[in-house]
Motif scaffolding. Structure first.
Motif, short mmCIF file in Angstrom:
data_model
loop_
_atom_site.label_atom_id
_atom_site.label_comp_id
_atom_site.label_asym_id
_atom_site.label_seq_id
_atom_site.Cartn_x
_atom_site.Cartn_y
_atom_site.Cartn_z
N GLN A 42 -24.97 -20.74 30.21
CA GLN A 42 -25.26 -19.33 29.97
C GLN A 42 -24.02 -18.69 29.35
O GLN A 42 -22.91 -18.85 29.86
N ASP A 70 -34.89 -16.21 26.97
CA ASP A 70 -35.58 -15.91 28.23
C ASP A 70 -34.79 -16.51 29.39
O ASP A 70 -34.65 -17.73 29.50
N SER A 71 -34.25 -15.65 30.27
CA SER A 71 -33.40 -16.13 31.36
C SER A 71 -34.17 -16.98 32.37
O SER A 71 -33.62 -17.93 32.93
N LYS A 72 -35.44 -16.67 32.62
CA LYS A 72 -36.24 -17.48 33.55
C LYS A 72 -36.44 -18.89 32.99
O LYS A 72 -36.33 -19.87 33.72
N LEU A 73 -36.75 -18.98 31.70
CA LEU A 73 -36.93 -20.27 31.06
C LEU A 73 -35.63 -21.06 31.07
O LEU A 73 -35.62 -22.25 31.35
N ALA A 75 -33.13 -20.82 33.22
CA ALA A 75 -32.85 -21.27 34.59
C ALA A 75 -33.72 -22.47 34.95
O ALA A 75 -33.27 -23.41 35.60
N GLU A 76 -34.98 -22.44 34.53
CA GLU A 76 -35.89 -23.56 34.79
C GLU A 76 -35.44 -24.81 34.02
O GLU A 76 -35.47 -25.91 34.55
#
Length: 164
Positions: A42, A70-73, A75-76
């Protein structure tokens, strides 16, 4: 006269913002790439993104750098570092704010079977082929509940089908 100048300046500013927004968000092309997820970190002070590298083969020349907005993507995806993945992306016209012009929009972890696991799976499928009714029932269930598994089985065991 002042009113015309103010309206003209407002129109030019709005047009400039629209052009900049288009350059930052309009996809020039889209596609998918597959390889081993080598690195994902990041970065950024204000606009944080995930910046990563996909290994396409052996050697430094066979890598592909990408960004994930996309921060959720992101992190996944970070949970899948070291695994073989397929990334779907949109290529942007210019990466003014981000490090790369490739924005990843989704990913999928690829199933890679060891030769032993592939052998056992395909032997099991060959035994099932002797029972057409049971095979049809299992195929129907897989098509309904997990079409990707059925696709993988077909890809992995296509060459090991018994000849008739």
């Amino acid at each position: 006269m002042k009113r015309k100048i103010i309206l003209t300046l407002f129109f030019l500013c709005a047009l400039s913002l629209l052009v900049i927004w288009g350059i930052l968000t309009y996809p020039y092309s889209s596609g998918a790439r597959s390889g081993r997820l080598v690195k994902l970190s990041q970065k950024g002070w204000v606009l944080k993104t995930y910046e990563g590298t996909l290994g396409l083969g052996s050697g430094d020349d066979l890598t592909w750098d990408f960004s994930v907005r996309d921060s959720k993507l992101g992190a996944e995806m970070s949970k899948s570092i070291g695994e073989r993945v397929t990334l779907k992306y949109k290529e942007l016209i210019a990466p003014i704010i981000y490090e790369t012009k490739y924005n990843v929009t989704s990913f999928q972890v690829d199933l890679v079977l060891t030769p032993e696991a592939r052998s056992v799976l395909c032997r099991f499928i060959n035994v099932l082929r002797k029972y057409p009714d049971l095979t049809q029932q299992i195929r129907t269930i897989l098509e309904r509940d997990d079409a990707d598994m059925l696709k993988t089985i077909r890809q992995q065991c296509q060459s090991t089908a018994p000849e008739r």
